[in-house]
Design a protein around this motif. Structure first.
Motif: not given
Length: 333
Positions: A290-291, A287, A23, A283, A19, A16
């Motif tokens: 997370l988006d 990821d 980002h 992705k 990531a 995490h």
């Protein structure tokens, strides 16, 4: 830019951190972990109470037994949260967390990351639009042989049941693509490693839409069948690409992850096979998650929030409880 704090510096927490740091729409506030030797190059905190910086969202990747307490604290601070799965270690903790999230009015997302596989979303859409007709049965296998070292000198020797470690993912996957699970019956297999630990078993499922299903599981059997082996999502598990789930309905069936569709009318003619183009991940699921967390912080409906994840937890705990009396009987015998 969303200011994100990561709590927990274990294997998944480190992923995490990477990531968030990579980002373009995130700023990594830092890492909370009592072991200050972990990622010392970052802004470090031994405890969440030490954080005085502005935080928009927190990713909680601590041991499962701490999820509820850490999540409640995050809600009290007004932080949106992404909590690793399972959402808590028991229903009481999950329900406390759900109430805290609702009271604080913060967004919650739970890290059942298989929902972010584009092939999983393709399968859910295919079933929902009736390509196999009315779902009737869903059958899933999760089977692999964990190395002996995995159990040596740690809590897994006695408490490392694959139900809460592994099957909780498959339970959520079935809930996502088929429907809510409303009843379960579980049978325990023989322990082969010389301990009283649950190693294998079979589970019967009833879904809210009237379909039924089965899960066969084992962590003692080298096999090509399991979500990780089938999809190649875990670099520590060998990839086979073999189907591990089959869903059948009144017009045919589909196997996953090959997304092979079968259709037919009755037994007078063989079912016809159609190989669909499988939607590939743009992705890695972590990821993509997370988006989506950023979207949740901006007010979007979460793909799976604390309340939804509590239903997955309840099913996993019910299966574990159904196996436990059998487990005690074997241990005493």
């Amino acid at each position: 830019m969303k200011r994100i704090l990561v709590v927990g510096g274990g294997l998944i927490g480190i992923r995490h951190l990477a990531a968030v740091a990579a980002h373009p729409e995130c700023h990594l506030v830092g890492l909370v972990d009592p072991d200050m030797s972990v990622a010392p190059q970052l802004n470090r905190f031994a405890d969440m109470t030490q954080v005085t910086e502005q935080v928009d969202g927190v990713i909680i990747a601590t041991p499962t037994g701490l999820h509820a307490r850490h999540g409640v604290y995050a809600a009290e601070r007004g932080w949106h949260m992404l909590i690793e799965k399972p959402v808590a270690s028991d229903l009481a903790g999950a329900q406390d967390l759900s109430r805290a999230v609702e009271k604080a009015g913060v967004g919650s997302l739970v890290g059942h990351h298989r929902r972010y596989h584009r092939s999983a979303q393709q399968l859910k859409h295919l079933i929902a639009k009736g390509d196999i007709g009315t779902p009737v049965c869903a059958n899933l296998i999760w089977a692999m042989r964990k190395p002996d070292e995995y159990f040596k000198g740690n809590w897994r020797t006695a408490g490392g049941s694959p139900v809460m470690i592994n099957l909780v993912h498959d339970i959520d996957f079935l809930r996502f693509v088929v429907d809510d699970i409303v009843a379960t019956t579980a049978l325990r297999g023989t322990s082969l490693r010389g301990t009283a630990r649950i190693e294998s078993g079979a589970v019967s499922l009833a879904f809210a839409n009237g379909a039924t299903g089965t899960i066969c599981f084992a962590d003692t059997t080298p096999s090509p069948w399991g979500f990780e082996a089938a999809t190649g999502e875990n670099p520590n598990i060998g990839t086979t690409g073999q189907d591990m789930m089959w869903i059948i309905g009144t017009n045919g069936g589909v196997s996953f992850p090959s997304m092979t569709l079968w259709s037919g009318k009755d037994w007078s003619a063989p079912a016809q096979k159609t190989s669909l183009d499988v939607n590939a991940n743009k992705k890695p699921p972590l990821d993509a998650q997370l988006d989506h967390f950023i979207e949740v912080m901006n007010g979007a409906q979460p793909l799976i929030d604390v309340t939804d994840a509590t239903r997955t937890l309840a099913t996993a705990l019910a299966i574990e409880e159904q196996l436990s009396p059998q487990l005690k009987g074997v241990a005493n015998g």
